[in-house]
Every structure is written in C-alpha cells, then in structure tokens.
Design a protein around this motif. Structure first.
Motif, PDB file in Angstrom:
ATOM      1  N   ILE A  47      -4.979  -2.063  -5.603  1.00  0.00           N
ATOM      2  CA  ILE A  47      -5.430  -1.531  -4.315  1.00  0.00           C
ATOM      3  C   ILE A  47      -6.882  -1.897  -4.067  1.00  0.00           C
ATOM      4  CG2 ILE A  47      -5.927   0.602  -3.043  1.00  0.00           C
ATOM      5  CD1 ILE A  47      -3.468   1.815  -4.460  1.00  0.00           C
ATOM      6  N   ALA A  48      -7.697  -1.834  -5.141  1.00  0.00           N
ATOM      7  CA  ALA A  48      -9.135  -2.089  -4.995  1.00  0.00           C
ATOM      8  C   ALA A  48      -9.458  -3.574  -4.863  1.00  0.00           C
ATOM      9  CB  ALA A  48      -9.884  -1.508  -6.197  1.00  0.00           C
ATOM     10  N   TRP A  49      -8.510  -4.456  -5.189  1.00  0.00           N
ATOM     11  CA  TRP A  49      -8.838  -5.877  -5.241  1.00  0.00           C
ATOM     12  C   TRP A  49      -9.211  -6.439  -3.872  1.00  0.00           C
ATOM     13  CZ3 TRP A  49     -11.050  -9.023  -8.083  1.00  0.00           C
ATOM     14  CH2 TRP A  49     -10.901 -10.410  -7.988  1.00  0.00           C
ATOM     15  N   GLY A  56       2.087  -4.555  -8.471  1.00  0.00           N
ATOM     16  CA  GLY A  56       1.946  -4.902  -7.067  1.00  0.00           C
ATOM     17  C   GLY A  56       2.752  -3.965  -6.193  1.00  0.00           C
ATOM     18  N   PHE A  57       2.877  -4.344  -4.927  1.00  0.00           N
ATOM     19  CA  PHE A  57       3.575  -3.524  -3.941  1.00  0.00           C
ATOM     20  C   PHE A  57       4.439  -4.422  -3.071  1.00  0.00           C
ATOM     21  CE2 PHE A  57      -0.527  -1.652  -4.962  1.00  0.00           C
ATOM     22  CZ  PHE A  57      -0.176  -0.358  -5.331  1.00  0.00           C
ATOM     23  N   SER A  58       5.505  -3.860  -2.576  1.00  0.00           N
ATOM     24  CA  SER A  58       6.418  -4.594  -1.693  1.00  0.00           C
ATOM     25  C   SER A  58       6.209  -4.145  -0.259  1.00  0.00           C
ATOM     26  CB  SER A  58       7.878  -4.350  -2.108  1.00  0.00           C
ATOM     27  OG  SER A  58       8.106  -4.853  -3.400  1.00  0.00           O
ATOM     28  N   PHE A  59       6.091  -5.120   0.627  1.00  0.00           N
ATOM     29  CA  PHE A  59       5.949  -4.854   2.047  1.00  0.00           C
ATOM     30  C   PHE A  59       7.023  -5.634   2.801  1.00  0.00           C
ATOM     31  CE2 PHE A  59       1.627  -4.407   0.330  1.00  0.00           C
ATOM     32  CZ  PHE A  59       1.332  -3.113   0.745  1.00  0.00           C
ATOM     33  N   PRO A 104       5.926 -11.766   1.198  1.00  0.00           N
ATOM     34  CA  PRO A 104       6.124 -11.722  -0.251  1.00  0.00           C
ATOM     35  C   PRO A 104       5.354 -10.560  -0.884  1.00  0.00           C
ATOM     36  CG  PRO A 104       5.683 -13.960   0.459  1.00  0.00           C
ATOM     37  CD  PRO A 104       5.449 -13.086   1.644  1.00  0.00           C
ATOM     38  N   ASP A 105       5.796 -10.125  -2.039  1.00  0.00           N
ATOM     39  CA  ASP A 105       5.199  -8.978  -2.708  1.00  0.00           C
ATOM     40  C   ASP A 105       3.700  -9.152  -2.892  1.00  0.00           C
ATOM     41  OD1 ASP A 105       7.684  -7.894  -2.851  1.00  0.00           O
ATOM     42  OD2 ASP A 105       8.012  -8.328  -4.978  1.00  0.00           O
ATOM     43  N   TYR A 106       2.991  -8.035  -2.797  1.00  0.00           N
ATOM     44  CA  TYR A 106       1.547  -7.999  -2.999  1.00  0.00           C
ATOM     45  C   TYR A 106       1.287  -7.878  -4.495  1.00  0.00           C
ATOM     46  CZ  TYR A 106      -3.291  -6.265  -2.487  1.00  0.00           C
ATOM     47  OH  TYR A 106      -4.658  -6.092  -2.562  1.00  0.00           O
TER      48      TYR A 106
END
Length: 476
Positions: free
Chosen positions: A10-12, A45-48, A52-54
């Motif tokens: 998240i911080a990146w 990571g996270f999916s949106f 493509p995935d974060y």
C-alpha cells in the motif's frame, strides 16, 4: 500475505511519488525498479477489476506512470515508435491473436494482452522514454552494481542459515520452492526474489558490471572502498550462491569483455546471438531428437557433474514433447489456461499434466506460437545487436561514457541465453532493453553536435555576408 506485506504494498505508490519529488526523473525510475525488484514481498498484492493484479512490479509500473503524469507529463510526448520497438509491440498484442485463433474470445484476448503489456511492455516503454541516453544507462548500471553489493551479505546469511530473510521480514515463505534451495550440501539463497536462479543471475550481472566498470575506469570507489575489493566480494558471492548457469554466463560475459578490450571486436557477442537464434529455430522446428539430446547430455557431463547434465537432458526431453504440441498451432500458439501443456489419462481416467515448462522459450512458443517466440527474444537481442552493429562498435566499449551501455547490451544478451533454459522474468533487464533500443534509435551525440556546429557556422557566414553587403551599399 501478511499484514506487513500488505502495508508495504500500500505504501509503495506514495514512496515512488516521493522519489520523483526529490530525485531527477531518470534516477527516480532506476531507484524504483531496483528497490522493488530486490526488496518488495513475493506473493503479495491486491486484485482490482479490469487490470492485472497489483503486485510488486506492476505496482511499480503503475506508480511510475502516475508519477510521470504528475511530475513529467511531457515525457510521454517525447516517445516516437521506431523499428526496434516492433518486437515488443508484437509481443504485447500477440496474446489477443492467440485467444482469437483458439476460440477463447475477445475478452480473454484483451485480458491477456493487458497482462502481458504490464509485465513486459510498460518496463520496456519506461526504459525507452527515460533511459534512452548514455547518462540514463549509466545510472541504471551503477544502481544494479550497488544492488548486488547490498544483496551480498544477505546471500551469505541465507547460504549459512537457509532462505529465511523473507519470512523474518514479511512473516511468510513460499514453502513449495524450499526444496529447490538445497544445493551441493548447502543452501541456495533466494532473499526477496522468487527463486535462487534469479538471485544467481542478479549477482552474476552485478559482478560483470563491477569488472567492466573497473577495467573501463568508470568508477574507482564506492562508499570509500576500492572497486577491485568490491568486485572480489561479488565474485566470492556468485560462487556461494551455487548457480552453475549464472557462473557460466558470467564467464561468457568476461570473455566478451576481454575480447572487445584486446581485439576490439564484438564477434563473441554476435556469435552468442546467432547461437541463441539457432537454438530457438532448432527447438521450434523439431530438430532436437532423442539421439541428439543424448549427445548433448554426454557432452555436458564432461564439463559439469552428471546430475546437472541429466537435469538439462530431462528439460530438453520435455521441451521436445511440448514443441511437438506447439507446432500444431505454429503461428499464434494455444493461448492461455494451460492449453499448451501435455495431458494424459491416469489409471482413474482423469487427465493429468505430465509436462514441465522450465524455460521462457518453450512457454512463449506454446502459448503465443512462433510469432510470440520471435517477438520476445527479438525485443532484447535486436537492440543488443543494433547497439554494436549500428552505433557503438567494440572499439568504443571501454570509453568511460560508453562502457555502462556496452555492458548492458552484453547483459541482455546473456539474459536471453538464460531464457533458453529458465523462466525467471526480470523487469530490470526489460527496462534495460528499452533503454538500449532508445539509445540506438536516437541520433548519436557526436553527429548531433556536428550537425549543430554546421548550422551555427552557416548562420554566422550568412550574417557576415549581410554585413559585407551593407558596408558596400553605404560606401557606394
């Protein structure tokens, strides 16, 4: 994924934006890529929906693109598509053709195209617009060298205590690959990378850079320490990492370097590019038979231990079967969803996957066909070839300004050699390929200066003639 891994991801994005705030754009891009590749968490990571995935590298690409829009938007307008960009462009859109020709639909084609563009196209594009000059490539090379120096003590820890640093920092480890870290009675470090092979390739690359910059006189000290001692540290680390392939590639790189220095020729690099291209042709057309594979294994056994030779033979047998299936969809391959793999029925009547895909070339050939295979290897080999053939011959490689770009052209060639045996994607090398392509496509600095000087001289002559005419008119 642990809470600390989530927090880092998240911080990146704001960290990358801050880097663009405090550093020049070229350095911010280089620092973002190197730090992300070396230290961000795996399997996090996270999916949106719709993108493509974060994860660690896609997050870096998204963040740099956003930072460019905010701080350096004119950079986008500087990009002009050139002939060297065609292989990467084809590689990015090839999944769409693969999906359509296999009846997987438009949605699948667009989804796969977007994923491939984020993984390969954006790093290449960022290299094209940010690192398309000798100064930008110098920043990248020095950052890669320093990254290797920072990784060295982390490798020593894991060689002694097994790959645990990722678990200590982020709270988890990919246990499925832990068995592959045991090598020659010890451990092969992974640190924050996906596999020990990636670490081996990175450390070999950093070592080659150190040797090259040292011999070319580009840098003499880092952190107040003579570069020759730092190179010695990296050489020891490469051996401790226990990656036979990386050591062989390092030796090849050193041979190319000294051939260029002593004989002023890039013949060895050209030979390597031809060798890779020939290997891909023979593999894709089915030249490798069981008898020839046996000959290769017996020949390797005289150079390395029998176990490593048998491992290569096992891979080649698998690739022979996978290549035979890929040739059924020669142009654009089988598309995604494991359709390129080989399945047989077990005793219970269920289909079982018996194929092992270790190398990038057979994966590319199976999924995206001959078009994809030529495109992905051409996106790196063509810029490397053009660098010494069209712009900077080997006689200029040890000039301090050219040396960083020269070693990068050799590195991306060696990386393509590695991709014939392994599948360890490294976006930093893709970034470098884009930078080399941009450098080749731009007019060389000397010619620019010469052209500018010619314009200035012509303009001065015109002014002188006007003054002479005025004086003549006044006198008359």
């Amino acid at each position: 994924m642990s809470p600390q891994a989530q927090l880092v991801m998240i911080a990146w994005l704001p960290v990358v934006l801050y880097l663009f705030r405090i550093f020049p754009a070229q350095r911010a891009v280089v620092i973002s890529f190197i730090v992300a590749w070396l230290f961000l968490p795996q399997l996090a990571g996270f999916s949106f929906p719709g993108i493509p995935d974060y994860e660690r590298m896609s997050a870096t690409c998204y963040s740099i693109l956003l930072a460019t829009f905010i701080f350096d938007v004119q950079r986008f307008t500087s990009f002009k598509l050139g002939w060297l960009d065609l292989p990467m462009l084809i590689w990015c859109i090839c999944p769409f053709a693969s999906s359509i020709t296999n009846g997987l639909g438009v949605y699948d084609g667009l989804s796969q195209t977007l994923a491939q563009t984020v993984a390969y196209g954006i790093p290449y594009f960022l290299g094209r617009i940010y690192l398309n000059n000798l100064t930008g490539l110098r920043h990248l090379v020095i950052a890669m060298f320093i990254g290797g120096l920072i990784y060295a003590p982390l490798c020593w820890i894991e060689v002694r205590m097994s790959p645990q640093i990722h678990r200590w920092v982020y709270g988890y480890l990919d246990a499925r690959k832990f068995a592959q870290t045991i090598r020659y009675g010890g451990y092969r470090p992974t640190v924050f990378m996906q596999h020990g092979l990636s670490v081996g390739m990175w450390m070999a690359t950093a070592t080659l850079i150190g040797i090259w910059l040292w011999r070319a006189g580009v840098i003499k000290q880092v952190w107040g320490i003579s570069i020759r001692w730092l190179v010695a540290v990296l050489l020891i680390t490469v051996v401790l990492v226990k990656s036979t392939g990386a050591i062989i590639l390092l030796l090849l790189g050193i041979m190319i370097m000294f051939t260029a220095k002593w004989f002023r020729t890039s013949f060895l690099q050209l030979l390597l590019i031809i060798g890779v291209s020939s290997y891909l042709y023979m593999g894709a057309t089915g030249v490798f038979s069981s008898e020839r594979i046996a000959q290769v294994v017996s020949g390797l056994a005289t150079v390395v231990d029998q176990g490593r030779a048998n491992s290569v033979g096992f891979r080649m047998h698998n690739e022979e079967m996978l290549s035979e299936k890929a040739r059924q969809r020669m142009m654009f391959g089988w598309g995604g969803w494991g359709r390129n793999r080989i399945y047989v029925e077990n005793w219970n009547g269920d289909l079982v996957d018996i194929s092992i895909t270790d190398s990038l070339w057979i994966i590319s050939f199976g999924i995206n066909g001959a078009v994809g295979l030529i495109a992905i290897f051409g996106s790196s080999l063509l810029p490397a070839f053009s660098f010494f053939w069209l712009r900077y011959p080997a006689s200029s490689w040890f000039k301090p300004k050219v040396a960083p770009a020269a070693v990068l052209s050799v590195i991306i060639t060696l990386y393509m050699v590695d991709c014939t045996l392994n599948d360890q994607p490294n976006p930093v090398f893709t970034l470098a390929s884009g930078g080399i392509a941009g450098l080749v496509l731009k007019e060389p600095e000397k010619k620019k200066l010469k052209g500018d000087h010619t314009v200035v001289v012509k303009h001065s002559l015109a002014q002188h003639r006007q003054k002479q005419r005025r004086l003549t008119q006044i006198r008359s």
